[in-house]
Design an enzyme around this catalytic site. Sequence first.
Site, mmCIF file in Angstrom:
data_model
loop_
_atom_site.group_PDB
_atom_site.id
_atom_site.type_symbol
_atom_site.label_atom_id
_atom_site.label_comp_id
_atom_site.label_asym_id
_atom_site.label_seq_id
_atom_site.Cartn_x
_atom_site.Cartn_y
_atom_site.Cartn_z
ATOM 1 N N GLN A 121 0.742 -1.161 -0.160
ATOM 2 C CA GLN A 121 0.024 -0.040 0.055
ATOM 3 C C GLN A 121 0.749 1.291 0.059
ATOM 4 O OE1 GLN A 121 -3.517 2.291 2.636
ATOM 5 N NE2 GLN A 121 -3.176 0.321 3.145
ATOM 6 N N LYS A 138 10.736 -5.273 9.318
ATOM 7 C CA LYS A 138 9.804 -5.056 8.286
ATOM 8 C C LYS A 138 8.382 -4.534 9.127
ATOM 9 C CE LYS A 138 10.657 -8.994 5.446
ATOM 10 N NZ LYS A 138 9.992 -10.191 4.682
ATOM 11 N N GLU A 178 1.283 -1.165 7.968
ATOM 12 C CA GLU A 178 0.243 -0.110 8.750
ATOM 13 C C GLU A 178 0.389 -0.035 10.239
ATOM 14 O OE1 GLU A 178 -1.748 2.316 7.240
ATOM 15 O OE2 GLU A 178 -1.893 2.995 9.130
ATOM 16 N N ASP A 193 0.455 3.763 5.946
ATOM 17 C CA ASP A 193 0.736 3.281 4.623
ATOM 18 C C ASP A 193 0.251 4.426 3.555
ATOM 19 O OD1 ASP A 193 1.819 0.851 5.119
ATOM 20 O OD2 ASP A 193 -0.210 0.053 4.946
ATOM 21 N N GLY A 229 -7.997 20.295 19.094
ATOM 22 C CA GLY A 229 -7.444 21.531 18.959
ATOM 23 C C GLY A 229 -8.046 22.439 20.206
ATOM 24 N N GLY A 230 -8.193 23.717 19.950
ATOM 25 C CA GLY A 230 -8.478 24.461 21.135
ATOM 26 C C GLY A 230 -9.937 24.717 21.249
HETATM 27 N N1 COA Z 1 11.857 -10.116 -9.448
HETATM 28 C C1 COA Z 1 12.509 -10.786 -8.436
HETATM 29 N N2 COA Z 1 12.367 -10.757 -7.249
HETATM 30 C C2 COA Z 1 11.652 -9.668 -6.624
HETATM 31 C C3 COA Z 1 10.926 -8.843 -7.635
HETATM 32 C C4 COA Z 1 11.083 -9.130 -9.010
HETATM 33 N N3 COA Z 1 10.418 -8.363 -9.946
HETATM 34 N N4 COA Z 1 10.355 -8.019 -6.926
HETATM 35 C C5 COA Z 1 10.474 -8.169 -5.614
HETATM 36 N N5 COA Z 1 11.282 -9.184 -5.564
HETATM 37 C C6 COA Z 1 11.847 -9.944 -4.278
HETATM 38 C C7 COA Z 1 12.930 -8.998 -3.787
HETATM 39 O O1 COA Z 1 14.055 -9.168 -4.177
HETATM 40 C C8 COA Z 1 12.970 -9.455 -2.206
HETATM 41 O O2 COA Z 1 13.428 -10.554 -1.999
HETATM 42 P P1 COA Z 1 14.894 -10.882 -1.244
HETATM 43 O O3 COA Z 1 14.060 -10.941 0.289
HETATM 44 O O4 COA Z 1 15.237 -12.524 -1.400
HETATM 45 O O5 COA Z 1 15.944 -10.135 -1.343
HETATM 46 C C9 COA Z 1 11.244 -9.890 -2.127
HETATM 47 O O6 COA Z 1 10.840 -10.150 -3.422
HETATM 48 C C10 COA Z 1 10.625 -8.752 -1.512
HETATM 49 O O7 COA Z 1 10.635 -8.669 -0.291
HETATM 50 P P2 COA Z 1 10.057 -7.791 1.110
HETATM 51 O O8 COA Z 1 10.026 -6.599 0.650
HETATM 52 O O9 COA Z 1 10.718 -8.288 2.084
HETATM 53 O O10 COA Z 1 8.626 -8.457 0.786
HETATM 54 P P3 COA Z 1 7.699 -9.016 2.075
HETATM 55 O O11 COA Z 1 6.357 -9.403 1.465
HETATM 56 O O12 COA Z 1 8.360 -10.278 2.735
HETATM 57 O O13 COA Z 1 7.519 -7.710 3.284
HETATM 58 C C11 COA Z 1 6.818 -5.758 3.681
HETATM 59 C C12 COA Z 1 6.422 -6.945 2.826
HETATM 60 C C13 COA Z 1 5.734 -4.530 3.417
HETATM 61 C C14 COA Z 1 6.668 -6.010 5.129
HETATM 62 C C15 COA Z 1 8.165 -5.017 3.595
HETATM 63 O O14 COA Z 1 8.442 -5.032 2.063
HETATM 64 C C16 COA Z 1 8.635 -3.964 3.970
HETATM 65 O O15 COA Z 1 9.002 -3.837 5.340
HETATM 66 N N6 COA Z 1 8.698 -2.718 3.442
HETATM 67 C C17 COA Z 1 8.912 -1.389 3.894
HETATM 68 C C18 COA Z 1 7.912 -0.762 4.807
HETATM 69 C C19 COA Z 1 6.461 -0.658 4.028
HETATM 70 O O16 COA Z 1 6.385 -0.144 2.784
HETATM 71 N N7 COA Z 1 5.444 -1.293 4.514
HETATM 72 C C20 COA Z 1 4.215 -0.991 4.501
HETATM 73 C C21 COA Z 1 3.779 -1.910 3.233
HETATM 74 S S1 COA Z 1 1.896 -1.517 2.785
#
Ligand code: COA
Length: 478
Positions: free
Chosen positions: A69, A188, A191, A220, A299-300
Amino acid sequence: MSKQTKRQKPKSRAAAQKSARKVVKLAAAKKPAKKANGNGGLPKPSSKPYGQAGLALEGVRILDFTHVQSGPTCTQLLAYMGADVMKVERPGAGDITRGQLRDVPNADSLYFTMLNGTKRSITIDSKHPKGMDILNRLIKTCDVLVENFAPGALDRMGLTWDYVHKLNPRMIVASVKGFGPGPYEDCKVYENVAQCAGGAASTTGFREGPPLVTGAQIGDSGTGLHLALGIVSALYQRIRTGRGQKVLCAMQDGVLNLARVKLRDQQRLAHGPLTEYSQYSEGVPFGKAVPRAGNDSGGGQPAWLLKCKGWESDPDAYIYFITQAPVWGAICDLIGEPTWKTDPDYATPKARLPRLKKIFARIEDWTVTKTKFEVMDICNAVDIPVGPILSMKEIAEDESLRKTGTVVEVDHPTRGKYLTVGNPIKLSDSPARVERSPLLGEHTEEILSKVLGYNGSQIAEIKASGAITAPKKEEKAA
Ligand code: COA
């Protein structure tokens, strides 16, 4: 269809990109604008009618690595403003939200479609050598790379700042992370984690109850909005410097920014009780940290949520009532307490503070005899600020929100018509471009050929390599 949904097509995307890039390059090459010519170095004001001079971000190309998101909110806004957003998704899988909270079988979920409108989708396996070749070309041609992977994921793909910046020194690399540098930077975050860590949850809810998260996605969508401002600012600075920069928005920081009035109150606590909190009028002592204040005003001007006619059966038959000091007399007249205008116990805001509970109970005796819309009409006629609790059903059916393009109906090839939230930011010279979300990989070939210049045989070769197609399922042993 609302005016906002109509796509402006003054020229092809490619031509628009080219001309806008030229303008940006020229501007970057120039010395800082001189004031001497009287126009600050800007071109002559356009003679085109307002709304017909292109879109605000026309010519800006976004390499969109966002998912879920926060990041998608940011790039969707930039797309609404006219940027060409190319969303990179993993072949065969795509953004995980395509399949989350599905309501229509085999169609992209509303979770995905409402956050990815007006974008193009290209599938690329970033861990495939040919996939990396494509990404290299995209990096050279784009202005902004936006991502919200978990900390370190972009670097693990090989797309470090040094790498990207060497390929394209003009590239802006914009990221959402859960936390900024510090003890939690590798975590990680979703929201509600951000709502809790940013101070919002501890100050939301009722004093007697536990901390509460809010339905508005301030962690988010709120952070996505902050990131969009950072990107636009970096684009503006690039006109002077000619170089890109990193933009980082931590969700904790974004939530705190939205909850800043509570940090204000934390500091006020050192100087005495927070007199506008109803806890003060109830004689409940304050602790060391800002308490949850239920429906008190932030607020106030003291305020509270009051029942309206029908509250017994309608959970949304309520109105938020603000006792703004300048209209106190009008409030007294409406509720049938004209003597409160001069009674020393009620006549001044200070005198009213310890009696707020009684005052709101009396106002509620009046609001409960009217519907929330009647209260709205009567109060607004005498400038008393009130807010009806609108359900999502009422918002979805609200004609005025449709007319302004804040709620937009779009048509989707596999799920049919759906409502989305259009651009909440209205620019008088840049109508919003609000379109449906793309299917997974819908624009892969279009981007490879028209943006990156691959020819037919090169595209066939890339397809055969597996860099843009879903991996074949393992043959089961007979
Ligand atoms: N081709 C190949 N690999 C891909 C890819 C593509 N096109 N797109 C994504 N990937 C891989 C990435 O390289 C990564 O792999 P790795 O961990 O082996 O290096 C993986 O997919 C994505 O990982 P990640 O971001 O950790 O996804 P997740 O589903 O495990 O975690 C979140 C999700 C949201 C918790 C995490 O992305 C996060 O903390 N983001 C930052 C904060 C954030 O935006 N949070 C709010 C989300 S609404």
